[in-house]
Design an enzyme around this catalytic site. Structure first.
Site, PDB file in Angstrom:
ATOM      1  NE  ARG A 160      83.008  23.942  16.237  1.00  0.00           N
ATOM      2  CZ  ARG A 160      83.508  22.886  15.604  1.00  0.00           C
ATOM      3  NH1 ARG A 160      84.634  22.323  16.036  1.00  0.00           N
ATOM      4  NH2 ARG A 160      82.903  22.380  14.547  1.00  0.00           N
ATOM      5  CD  GLN A 200      87.117  18.567   9.810  1.00  0.00           C
ATOM      6  OE1 GLN A 200      86.786  18.248   8.669  1.00  0.00           O
ATOM      7  NE2 GLN A 200      86.365  19.327  10.577  1.00  0.00           N
ATOM      8  CG  ASN A 259      81.221  11.934  14.340  1.00  0.00           C
ATOM      9  OD1 ASN A 259      81.913  12.568  15.152  1.00  0.00           O
ATOM     10  ND2 ASN A 259      81.776  11.238  13.360  1.00  0.00           N
ATOM     11  CG  ASP A 269      81.291  16.322  17.397  1.00  0.00           C
ATOM     12  OD1 ASP A 269      81.514  15.519  16.474  1.00  0.00           O
ATOM     13  OD2 ASP A 269      82.064  17.240  17.717  1.00  0.00           O
ATOM     14  N   GLY A 305      87.389  19.011  17.526  1.00  0.00           N
ATOM     15  CA  GLY A 305      87.184  17.674  18.078  1.00  0.00           C
ATOM     16  C   GLY A 305      86.585  17.836  19.466  1.00  0.00           C
TER      17      GLY A 305
HETATM   18  O1  MRU Z   1      84.208  20.153  13.399  1.00  0.00           O
HETATM   19  P1  MRU Z   1      85.146  19.252  14.164  1.00  0.00           P
HETATM   20  O2  MRU Z   1      86.424  18.998  13.439  1.00  0.00           O
HETATM   21  O3  MRU Z   1      85.330  19.732  15.580  1.00  0.00           O
HETATM   22  O4  MRU Z   1      84.371  17.885  14.229  1.00  0.00           O
HETATM   23  C1  MRU Z   1      84.963  16.804  14.922  1.00  0.00           C
HETATM   24  C2  MRU Z   1      84.228  15.548  14.776  1.00  0.00           C
HETATM   25  O5  MRU Z   1      83.141  15.486  14.251  1.00  0.00           O
HETATM   26  C3  MRU Z   1      84.854  14.362  15.410  1.00  0.00           C
HETATM   27  O6  MRU Z   1      84.567  13.214  14.682  1.00  0.00           O
HETATM   28  C4  MRU Z   1      84.273  14.244  16.820  1.00  0.00           C
HETATM   29  O7  MRU Z   1      84.437  15.437  17.539  1.00  0.00           O
HETATM   30  C5  MRU Z   1      84.890  13.174  17.595  1.00  0.00           C
HETATM   31  S1  MRU Z   1      86.416  13.707  18.220  1.00  0.00           S
HETATM   32  C6  MRU Z   1      87.066  12.516  19.207  1.00  0.00           C
END
Ligand code: MRU
Length: 380
Positions: A114, A221, A272, A262, A72
């Site tokens: 990342r 998720q 996102n 993101d 996230g």
């Molecule tokens: O790969 P992730 O689980 O880190 O991806 C997270 C997302 O895409 C969330 O929707 C995004 O980070 C928003 S978090 C407030």
């Protein structure tokens, strides 16, 4: 009403850590500084096990981010900030220059974890600037300052999310059912959440809402985290597979979509979790409002459009396997982009701690934070 007034004043003034005292404590803690290290709730094990992961080295912090023990956009930014503070504690140096040179490799390692979420680079840059701003102090004082800066990033994030929740709640009508994707909750942030912050805000405003959570393939998720997190708060949630969204929209079961982000480009394009773009198109086809909720630390003013956002490609096994079990022919070619970009034209509004903006206004409206003003964000 007092809370809405608080959110409005947060929207007009800079967010500061003092705002977090306004709200109830969370039921779990995603990221914290504990016993001289970074303590994370290990999200790889949820919902089956609620177990903390203690990181005592920068390498452990970096691997926790890479392996999605913490994930996230805001949460990985906060974790990286604590990672920088952790690196600082371990440095023995006589001069600021020696201290800062020893800090930089850790910043570089954390930034390489990342590529898509801009909050990671934003937080690391803010930590570097925090160190530089105290160059005149003894090294021990700089170390203390860096820990305090990471604490501030955490508590500011929580305060921003509560403000997002209060702004967002005003957009949600009583008895609505809201579709969300991935996890943009307390687990993805310092606490309270962005998209789930809006949902929590509406719930706390007694709007009698309910939620559809997309499972969010490939690594679920939505099923593992969002369903669990909403159930902790007794917010009604129904889990659906990603390919059911169109069906429920057609049946009139979904009143609006709220997702996190993101990285948001200056023109309002939003990166996102993979699948977000498809949902936005579906929402437009069905005349359903599509909101993005994110703090200003997710807005990348250096990037003019979403085409410039680096998209992380992850391990093919996330697609070819489910819970470690192969579900595809051995050797099949696999593509696994972790994010997609939703063009601004499909987004009804972007809900930030300062209010809800038209996507194309978001780059101009959000203050340029010192951490981004003069510095290029590193490419992936
Ligand atoms: O790969 P992730 O689980 O880190 O991806 C997270 C997302 O895409 C969330 O929707 C995004 O980070 C928003 S978090 C407030």
């Amino acid at each position: 009403m007092a809370d809405i007034a608080a959110a409005r004043s947060l929207g007009q003034a800079d967010i500061d850590s003092s705002a977090s005292h306004l709200y109830n404590p969370p039921m779990f803690t995603t990221v914290q500084w504990k016993e001289g290290g970074v303590r994370l709730l290990d999200q790889r094990l949820l919902p089956g096990e609620v177990v903390d992961l203690d990181c005592k080295s920068v390498e452990q912090v970096a691997q926790a981010i890479e392996s999605l023990a913490v994930r996230g956009a805001p949460a990985i930014g906060i974790t990286a900030a604590y990672g920088v503070a952790l690196a600082a504690q371990k440095i023995s140096a006589e001069s600021f220059d020696a201290f800062y040179s020893a800090l930089l490799p850790s910043c570089k390692r954390l930034a390489a974890t990342r590529p898509t979420a801009v909050n990671l680079f934003w937080a690391i840059q803010r930590m570097k600037e925090a160190a530089q701003s105290q160059a005149h102090l003894p090294i021990a004082a700089i170390k203390k300052h860096l820990l305090a800066e990471a604490d501030a990033i955490l508590s500011e994030d929580i305060a921003m999310n509560h403000a997002i929740g209060l702004w967002g709640a005003e957009l949600i009508k009583p008895n609505w059912t809201i579709l969300t994707h991935c996890n943009a909750g307390a687990l993805a942030t310092g606490g309270y959440g962005t998209a789930l912050g809006v949902i929590r805000g509406a719930w706390e405003a007694h709007k009698n809402i309910s939620v559809y959570a997309d499972e969010t393939r490939p690594i679920l998720q939505g099923a593992r985290l969002t369903a669990w997190e909403l159930m902790q708060d007794d917010i009604p949630v129904t889990l659906i597979t990603d390919n059911m969204a169109a069906h429920f929209m057609q049946k009139g079961k979904i009143n609006c979509c709220v997702v996190g982000a993101d990285r948001i480009a200056a023109n309002g394009d939003v990166a996102n979790k993979i699948g977000t773009y498809g949902l936005a198109i579906l929402a437009e086809a069905h005349g359903i409002p599509f909101y993005v909720a994110a703090p200003s630390s997710t807005v990348d003013i250096q990037i003019t459009s979403g085409a410039e956002i680096p998209i992380e490609e992850r391990d093919p096994r996330e697609v070819s396997h489910l819970a470690g079990v192969s579900i595809a022919p051995i050797g099949v070619a696999v593509a696994n982009p972790a994010f997609d970009v939703t063009p601004a034209r499909f987004i009804t509004g972007i809900i930030t701690e300062k209010g809800c903006f038209k996507p194309e206004q978001v780059g101009q409206t959000i203050d340029r934070t010192p951490a981004l003003k003069n510095n290029k964000i590193p490419p992936s």
